[in-house]
Design an enzyme around this catalytic site. Structure first.
Site, PDB file in Angstrom:
ATOM      1  N   HIS A 138       0.848  -1.185   0.000  1.00 18.93           N
ATOM      2  CA  HIS A 138       0.000   0.000   0.000  1.00 18.93           C
ATOM      3  C   HIS A 138       0.888   1.242   0.000  1.00 18.93           C
ATOM      4  O   HIS A 138       1.745   1.399   0.865  1.00 18.93           O
ATOM      5  CB  HIS A 138      -0.901   0.018   1.235  1.00 18.93           C
ATOM      6  CG  HIS A 138      -1.728   1.256   1.358  1.00 18.93           C
ATOM      7  ND1 HIS A 138      -2.732   1.580   0.474  1.00 18.93           N
ATOM      8  CD2 HIS A 138      -1.686   2.264   2.261  1.00 18.93           C
ATOM      9  CE1 HIS A 138      -3.289   2.715   0.823  1.00 18.93           C
ATOM     10  NE2 HIS A 138      -2.663   3.159   1.906  1.00 18.93           N
ATOM     11  N   GLY A 153       2.769   5.402   4.277  1.00 14.29           N
ATOM     12  CA  GLY A 153       2.164   6.040   5.427  1.00 14.29           C
ATOM     13  C   GLY A 153       0.758   5.525   5.636  1.00 14.29           C
ATOM     14  O   GLY A 153       0.186   4.869   4.761  1.00 14.29           O
ATOM     15  N   SER A 155      -3.268   5.210   5.936  1.00 17.99           N
ATOM     16  CA  SER A 155      -4.336   5.680   5.053  1.00 17.99           C
ATOM     17  C   SER A 155      -4.831   7.050   5.510  1.00 17.99           C
ATOM     18  O   SER A 155      -5.083   7.269   6.698  1.00 17.99           O
ATOM     19  CB  SER A 155      -5.490   4.664   5.067  1.00 17.99           C
ATOM     20  OG  SER A 155      -6.510   5.058   4.197  1.00 17.99           O
ATOM     21  N   GLY A 156      -4.938   7.988   4.572  1.00 21.71           N
ATOM     22  CA  GLY A 156      -5.413   9.330   4.882  1.00 21.71           C
ATOM     23  C   GLY A 156      -4.329  10.300   5.301  1.00 21.71           C
ATOM     24  O   GLY A 156      -4.611  11.470   5.580  1.00 21.71           O
ATOM     25  N   LYS A 159      -0.620  10.866   1.168  1.00 22.04           N
ATOM     26  CA  LYS A 159       0.305  10.368   0.140  1.00 22.04           C
ATOM     27  C   LYS A 159      -0.147  10.794  -1.262  1.00 22.04           C
ATOM     28  O   LYS A 159       0.649  11.286  -2.061  1.00 22.04           O
ATOM     29  CB  LYS A 159       0.404   8.841   0.223  1.00 22.04           C
ATOM     30  CG  LYS A 159       0.897   8.306   1.549  1.00 22.04           C
ATOM     31  CD  LYS A 159       1.018   6.798   1.538  1.00 22.04           C
ATOM     32  CE  LYS A 159      -0.319   6.099   1.355  1.00 22.04           C
ATOM     33  NZ  LYS A 159      -1.257   6.345   2.473  1.00 22.04           N
ATOM     34  N   ASP A 177      -2.180   3.793  -4.454  1.00 24.00           N
ATOM     35  CA  ASP A 177      -2.885   2.814  -3.632  1.00 24.00           C
ATOM     36  C   ASP A 177      -2.146   1.482  -3.586  1.00 24.00           C
ATOM     37  O   ASP A 177      -1.668   1.059  -2.539  1.00 24.00           O
ATOM     38  CB  ASP A 177      -4.324   2.606  -4.124  1.00 24.00           C
ATOM     39  CG  ASP A 177      -5.134   1.770  -3.141  1.00 24.00           C
ATOM     40  OD1 ASP A 177      -4.848   1.844  -1.931  1.00 24.00           O
ATOM     41  OD2 ASP A 177      -6.037   1.040  -3.589  1.00 24.00           O
TER      42      ASP A 177
END
Length: 303
Positions: A138, A153, A155-156, A159, A177
């Site tokens: 990811h 990093g 999620s949210g 990036k 993603d």
């Protein structure tokens, strides 16, 4: 073990199928092609039977010098090992005997108009990538001034937004993603997309955008060699110091050590600019330049 098929190879290089059309699903599991010169004269001690066999002008001309019976013997000795396929180069025509043998044994016989040297180089490159060990993670992958950067990093964390800023600054987008990492050698890691997400970047509050449609073909590239692993993380008070030189850290992907940098996020920080600085600094180090060494040298010269 990863594999590809003769069908995939044929479609990629637009090869002409001369025999064995019903056996195009045969697997290829070795990344280097082979020219069976020694095998045609009877030396089989090191015959790589699982490799694609390429027949150039030398091999074909040699076979044409043999009598019909000798030719049957030499070809039969190779065909019985059932390599994935044979490829005849330079559009050579005088090969009906090969067609017969391959049809009988169910081995695809293919032909290209390209020279032996050209097709070997292309197929070797293709197979190295197709058969390379790979790992999906990811993250986001970008190319910053020719330098492949992996952004990671939670999620949210930002990036994709950071990648968008880099794209607008003229850098290139590779994957969002899901980043597919392929090990091409002991120290070479390739980053690419998974085809499904190709050219797409997901931006929170905006949605999915097609990078090529919005910013042009130059804003995207299919793959890049990964040389920096940058982790975006939340800001932590009193955790950053103005050190002259940070201790090197690395992240291991498929046995390849990639330099690791952590960038903490805070309103007002130019994260994209810091990534550009990190990429340029890495490049200068490859050239043998160290800002710290130059700085210390200046201090010594003043003493």
């Amino acid at each position: 073990m990863k594999s590809t098929t003769v069908q995939s190879l044929t479609e990629t290089f637009k090869l002409e199928v001369l025999a064995g059309a019903s056996c195009m699903d045969r697997e290829i599991t070795r990344s280097k092609v082979h020219r069976p010169g020694l095998e045609f004269v009877g030396y089989f001690d090191f015959f790589p039977t699982k490799r694609v066999q390429v027949l150039g002008c030398k091999e074909i001309n040699y076979l044409l010098t043999l009598s019909v019976e000798e030719r049957k013997l030499h070809i039969g000795n190779i065909v019985k090992y059932h390599p994935p396929c044979f490829i005849v180069t330079t559009g050579q025509q005088e090969i009906p005997y090969l067609t017969l043998f391959c049809e009988e044994e169910g081995i695809p016989l293919l032909r290209t108009q390209e020279t032996t040297t050209e097709i070997i180089a292309k197929i070797d490159t293709y197979l190295v990538k197709a058969l390379a060990p790979e790992l999906s993670i990811h993250g986001v992958c970008v190319n910053v001034s020719g330098i492949g950067v992996l952004l990671r990093g939670k999620s949210g964390i930002g990036k994709s937004e950071t990648a968008h800023t880099l794209i607008r600054r003229g850098h290139r987008f590779v994957a969002d993603d899901i980043v597919v990492l392929k090990k091409l050698g002991p120290a070479t890691l390739l980053g690419t997309h998974n085809e499904t997400t190709r050219e797409f970047l997901a931006l929170r509050s905006i949605g999915l955008i097609n990078v090529v449609r919005q910013y042009g073909r130059r804003a995207f590239q299919d793959e890049t060699r990964i040389v920096l692993d940058i982790e975006l993380s939340p800001w932590r008070e009193n955790s950053l110091n103005n050190e002259l030189e940070l201790e090197p850290k690395f992240t291991d992907y498929l046995g390849v050590q990639i330099p690791h940098i952590e960038i903490q996020l805070q309103p007002g920080r130019d994260v994209a600019g810091l990534i550009e600085a990190a990429a340029n600094n890495w490049y200068l180090k490859q050239l043998g330049y160290s800002a710290v060494e130059e700085f210390m040298q200046r201090i010594e010269n003043k003493q």
